[in-house]
Design a protein around this motif. Sequence first.
Motif, PDB file in Angstrom:
ATOM      1  N   THR A   3       0.847  -1.189   0.000  1.00 53.69           N
ATOM      2  CA  THR A   3       0.000   0.000   0.000  1.00 53.69           C
ATOM      3  C   THR A   3       0.882   1.238   0.000  1.00 53.69           C
ATOM      4  OG1 THR A   3      -1.660  -1.183   1.279  1.00 53.69           O
ATOM      5  CG2 THR A   3      -1.841   1.203   1.234  1.00 53.69           C
ATOM      6  N   PRO A   4       0.661   2.162  -0.909  1.00 58.36           N
ATOM      7  CA  PRO A   4       1.507   3.357  -0.956  1.00 58.36           C
ATOM      8  C   PRO A   4       1.284   4.252   0.261  1.00 58.36           C
ATOM      9  CG  PRO A   4      -0.300   3.543  -2.520  1.00 58.36           C
ATOM     10  CD  PRO A   4      -0.363   2.158  -1.943  1.00 58.36           C
ATOM     11  N   ILE A   5       2.320   5.000   0.584  1.00 58.87           N
ATOM     12  CA  ILE A   5       2.247   5.975   1.675  1.00 58.87           C
ATOM     13  C   ILE A   5       2.232   7.363   1.063  1.00 58.87           C
ATOM     14  CG2 ILE A   5       3.397   6.941   3.700  1.00 58.87           C
ATOM     15  CD1 ILE A   5       4.649   4.214   4.196  1.00 58.87           C
ATOM     16  N   HIS A   6       1.287   8.169   1.502  1.00 56.94           N
ATOM     17  CA  HIS A   6       1.226   9.580   1.114  1.00 56.94           C
ATOM     18  C   HIS A   6       1.841  10.384   2.257  1.00 56.94           C
ATOM     19  CE1 HIS A   6      -0.200  13.477  -0.165  1.00 56.94           C
ATOM     20  NE2 HIS A   6      -0.779  13.631   1.001  1.00 56.94           N
ATOM     21  N   TRP A   7       2.925  11.112   1.975  1.00 54.54           N
ATOM     22  CA  TRP A   7       3.612  11.921   2.985  1.00 54.54           C
ATOM     23  C   TRP A   7       3.202  13.373   2.850  1.00 54.54           C
ATOM     24  CZ3 TRP A   7       5.838   9.400   6.739  1.00 54.54           C
ATOM     25  CH2 TRP A   7       6.287   8.103   6.509  1.00 54.54           C
ATOM     26  N   ARG A   8       3.026  14.022   4.000  1.00 56.94           N
ATOM     27  CA  ARG A   8       2.676  15.445   4.001  1.00 56.94           C
ATOM     28  C   ARG A   8       3.096  16.059   5.332  1.00 56.94           C
ATOM     29  NH1 ARG A   8      -1.515  16.157   7.422  1.00 56.94           N
ATOM     30  NH2 ARG A   8      -2.869  14.380   7.843  1.00 56.94           N
ATOM     31  N   PRO A   9       3.209  17.387   5.378  1.00 58.10           N
ATOM     32  CA  PRO A   9       3.453  18.035   6.663  1.00 58.10           C
ATOM     33  C   PRO A   9       2.224  17.857   7.565  1.00 58.10           C
ATOM     34  CG  PRO A   9       3.969  19.515   4.843  1.00 58.10           C
ATOM     35  CD  PRO A   9       3.250  18.328   4.259  1.00 58.10           C
ATOM     36  N   ALA A  10       2.467  17.486   8.809  1.00 54.99           N
ATOM     37  CA  ALA A  10       1.360  17.332   9.754  1.00 54.99           C
ATOM     38  C   ALA A  10       0.824  18.702  10.143  1.00 54.99           C
ATOM     39  CB  ALA A  10       1.828  16.573  10.990  1.00 54.99           C
ATOM     40  N   VAL A  11      -0.462  18.730  10.490  1.00 53.54           N
ATOM     41  CA  VAL A  11      -1.132  19.955  10.931  1.00 53.54           C
ATOM     42  C   VAL A  11      -1.751  19.712  12.303  1.00 53.54           C
ATOM     43  CG1 VAL A  11      -1.568  20.771   8.567  1.00 53.54           C
ATOM     44  CG2 VAL A  11      -3.251  19.309   9.711  1.00 53.54           C
ATOM     45  N   ALA A  12      -2.247  20.769  12.920  1.00 60.12           N
ATOM     46  CA  ALA A  12      -2.751  20.696  14.295  1.00 60.12           C
ATOM     47  C   ALA A  12      -3.766  19.569  14.491  1.00 60.12           C
ATOM     48  CB  ALA A  12      -3.366  22.035  14.696  1.00 60.12           C
ATOM     49  N   SER A  13      -4.610  19.331  13.519  1.00 61.03           N
ATOM     50  CA  SER A  13      -5.629  18.291  13.667  1.00 61.03           C
ATOM     51  C   SER A  13      -5.046  16.878  13.643  1.00 61.03           C
ATOM     52  CB  SER A  13      -6.709  18.442  12.588  1.00 61.03           C
ATOM     53  OG  SER A  13      -6.132  18.318  11.300  1.00 61.03           O
ATOM     54  N   ASP A  14      -3.737  16.734  13.385  1.00 62.60           N
ATOM     55  CA  ASP A  14      -3.077  15.424  13.385  1.00 62.60           C
ATOM     56  C   ASP A  14      -2.569  15.007  14.762  1.00 62.60           C
ATOM     57  OD1 ASP A  14      -3.309  14.833  10.582  1.00 62.60           O
ATOM     58  OD2 ASP A  14      -1.688  16.270  10.203  1.00 62.60           O
ATOM     59  N   ALA A  15      -2.716  15.837  15.778  1.00 65.88           N
ATOM     60  CA  ALA A  15      -2.131  15.540  17.093  1.00 65.88           C
ATOM     61  C   ALA A  15      -2.609  14.201  17.647  1.00 65.88           C
ATOM     62  CB  ALA A  15      -2.432  16.668  18.078  1.00 65.88           C
ATOM     63  N   ALA A  16      -3.881  13.903  17.539  1.00 68.81           N
ATOM     64  CA  ALA A  16      -4.401  12.637  18.079  1.00 68.81           C
ATOM     65  C   ALA A  16      -3.811  11.451  17.324  1.00 68.81           C
ATOM     66  CB  ALA A  16      -5.924  12.609  18.010  1.00 68.81           C
ATOM     67  N   ALA A  17      -3.770  11.530  16.007  1.00 66.06           N
ATOM     68  CA  ALA A  17      -3.201  10.433  15.208  1.00 66.06           C
ATOM     69  C   ALA A  17      -1.721  10.249  15.518  1.00 66.06           C
ATOM     70  CB  ALA A  17      -3.409  10.710  13.719  1.00 66.06           C
ATOM     71  N   LEU A  18      -0.982  11.352  15.662  1.00 64.82           N
ATOM     72  CA  LEU A  18       0.447  11.259  15.981  1.00 64.82           C
ATOM     73  C   LEU A  18       0.667  10.647  17.358  1.00 64.82           C
ATOM     74  CD1 LEU A  18       1.551  14.658  14.479  1.00 64.82           C
ATOM     75  CD2 LEU A  18       2.382  12.401  13.742  1.00 64.82           C
ATOM     76  N   SER A  19      -0.201  10.981  18.299  1.00 65.38           N
ATOM     77  CA  SER A  19      -0.093  10.415  19.645  1.00 65.38           C
ATOM     78  C   SER A  19      -0.257   8.893  19.604  1.00 65.38           C
ATOM     79  CB  SER A  19      -1.137  11.043  20.560  1.00 65.38           C
ATOM     80  OG  SER A  19      -1.128  10.432  21.825  1.00 65.38           O
ATOM     81  N   ILE A  20      -1.257   8.432  18.901  1.00 65.65           N
ATOM     82  CA  ILE A  20      -1.496   6.985  18.781  1.00 65.65           C
ATOM     83  C   ILE A  20      -0.342   6.324  18.034  1.00 65.65           C
ATOM     84  CG2 ILE A  20      -2.993   5.244  17.716  1.00 65.65           C
ATOM     85  CD1 ILE A  20      -5.326   7.280  18.272  1.00 65.65           C
ATOM     86  N   LEU A  21       0.057   6.911  16.919  1.00 68.45           N
ATOM     87  CA  LEU A  21       1.147   6.364  16.113  1.00 68.45           C
ATOM     88  C   LEU A  21       2.461   6.376  16.882  1.00 68.45           C
ATOM     89  CD1 LEU A  21       2.045   5.293  13.340  1.00 68.45           C
ATOM     90  CD2 LEU A  21       2.272   7.687  12.608  1.00 68.45           C
TER      91      LEU A  21
END
Length: 174
Positions: A3-21
């Motif tokens: 499965t391909p990975i799409h990379w991008r700069p994280a934004v404020a709404s990504d905090a929860a996903a980053l915490s879990i990851l």
Amino acid sequence: MTTPIHWRPAVASDAAALSILGGATFLASFAHDHPGEALVAHIRKAHGEDYYRAALADPAQTILIGETPLGAPVGYALITPPDLPVPTDDRTDVELKRIYLLSGWQGGGNGDALMALVLAEARQRGARRLLLAVYPQNDRARRFYARHDFVEIGELTFMVGDVPFRDLVYARTL
């Protein structure tokens, strides 16, 4: 994993996903030889949503997040000003504080693609050197960094909860 990975700069709404990851990848990487209580304490502090919210709000820090085509987070990298016990220059050095991929997305060039993005970000900031710390027993990570021209320049004590671990400091000229 194909499965391909799409990379991008994280934004404020990504905090929860980053915490879990962040918690998941740290646990998967170190549960085999870090005490459970200390590991959980570290993850709560260093991978909580508040940590990532603050990092995302700080213009001196950049987080790149990787997602599947359906938007599931599978990897990230955190680039910061240097905070390591070796001589550094804030004008020309940056630190790769974290770089992780979930195990199903390791290999197949995904790590190399993420490192290429990290190197591009460091160069865009005007950095001449990229630094990082790595656990000496993490042979896979050390081989990865060696393949990307990092060399050992020092060491530090990394606290996981209240348990000290020895890490190596690596650098790469850009």
